[in-house]
Scaffold this motif. Structure first.
Motif, short mmCIF file in Angstrom:
data_model
loop_
_atom_site.label_atom_id
_atom_site.label_comp_id
_atom_site.label_asym_id
_atom_site.label_seq_id
_atom_site.Cartn_x
_atom_site.Cartn_y
_atom_site.Cartn_z
N UNK A 1 -7.33 20.38 -15.13
CA UNK A 1 -6.35 20.76 -14.11
C UNK A 1 -6.68 20.04 -12.81
N UNK A 2 -5.64 19.60 -12.11
CA UNK A 2 -5.80 18.94 -10.82
C UNK A 2 -4.75 19.49 -9.86
N UNK A 3 -4.95 19.22 -8.58
CA UNK A 3 -4.00 19.62 -7.55
C UNK A 3 -3.20 18.40 -7.12
N UNK B 1 -3.29 24.17 -1.17
CA UNK B 1 -2.48 24.52 -0.01
C UNK B 1 -1.06 24.88 -0.44
N UNK B 2 -0.27 25.33 0.52
CA UNK B 2 1.09 25.78 0.23
C UNK B 2 1.96 24.67 -0.37
N UNK B 3 1.74 23.43 0.07
CA UNK B 3 2.56 22.32 -0.39
C UNK B 3 1.95 21.62 -1.60
N UNK B 4 1.04 22.30 -2.29
CA UNK B 4 0.38 21.71 -3.46
C UNK B 4 0.60 22.59 -4.68
N UNK B 5 0.48 22.01 -5.84
CA UNK B 5 0.61 22.75 -7.10
C UNK B 5 -0.50 22.31 -8.05
#
Length: 203
Positions: A194-196, A176-180
């Motif tokens: 890799x994780x969010x 989502x937009x607030x995640x990296x």
């Protein structure tokens, strides 16, 4: 009044010595150019090499001393030219590898972690490192394995790249937009993955 032979020979000697110094300067110019092609001028070393190889001393002033100086200069530039070719080849291979990595990094919706705000998370220490390329991710995995005293041959680089690309493609389409997307080292599988996670708020 024409110059005498002795003066002409002195001129030839000084010219050969100057070319010898230019060969040494050329070495520095080539190394500087290969290290920073955008800001350093091309050294045009091929023209210089050809000039030395084709050089001959006028038979009217030639003697054993000058011929020896020329012979030494040509050998010097010959050996330099071999080193320069190797330098150039290595630099081009390194450059091609970087370009390949940049292409490899492109997956899913964008490029894998080229944004300076993206981070690679360490194992239990919680330390954070920026992710610059798949090569960097691979090196982090090798470093973590070495720190644990484990063998680094559990996964080769090609398999690692494919796994990371596939994982990134999955996460990029889901985040989502607030995640990296960040990288973490899983001690159980002994692999980086890799994780969010939620974006950290600095303000």
């Amino acid at each position: 009044m024409p110059e005498d032979v002795a003066e002409k020979r002195r001129k030839v000697e000084r010219h050969l010595q100057l070319l010898g110094r230019q060969a040494e300067e050329m070495d520095a110019k080539i190394r500087a150019y290969l290290a920073d092609r955008n800001n350093k001028p091309h050294p045009h070393h091929h023209e210089f090499i050809k000039q030395i190889q084709n050089m001959r001393i006028d038979q009217g002033v030639s003697n054993r001393y000058l011929e020896t100086l020329l012979d030494n200069l040509q050998w010097k530039v010959y050996h330099y030219s071999r080193a320069w070719s190797q330098l150039w080849e290595n630099a081009n291979a390194s450059r091609a590898s970087r370009i390949e990595d940049q292409e490899t990094n492109k997956a899913g919706q964008g490029q894998l972690s080229t944004n300076p705000s993206d981070t690679a998370t360490g194992a239990s220490s919680g330390d954070q490192r920026r992710i610059y390329s798949v090569d960097r991710l691979w090196q982090i995995q090798q470093d973590k394995l070495a720190a644990l005293g484990k063998s680094s041959n559990t996964e080769n680089r090609e398999a690692f790249v494919q796994r990371i690309k596939h994982r990134y493609g999955q996460l990029a389409s889901e985040k989502k937009q607030d995640e990296e997307i960040v990288m973490t080292f899983d001690k159980q599988s002994q692999r980086c993955t890799l994780v969010v996670k939620k974006l950290s708020r600095s303000s």
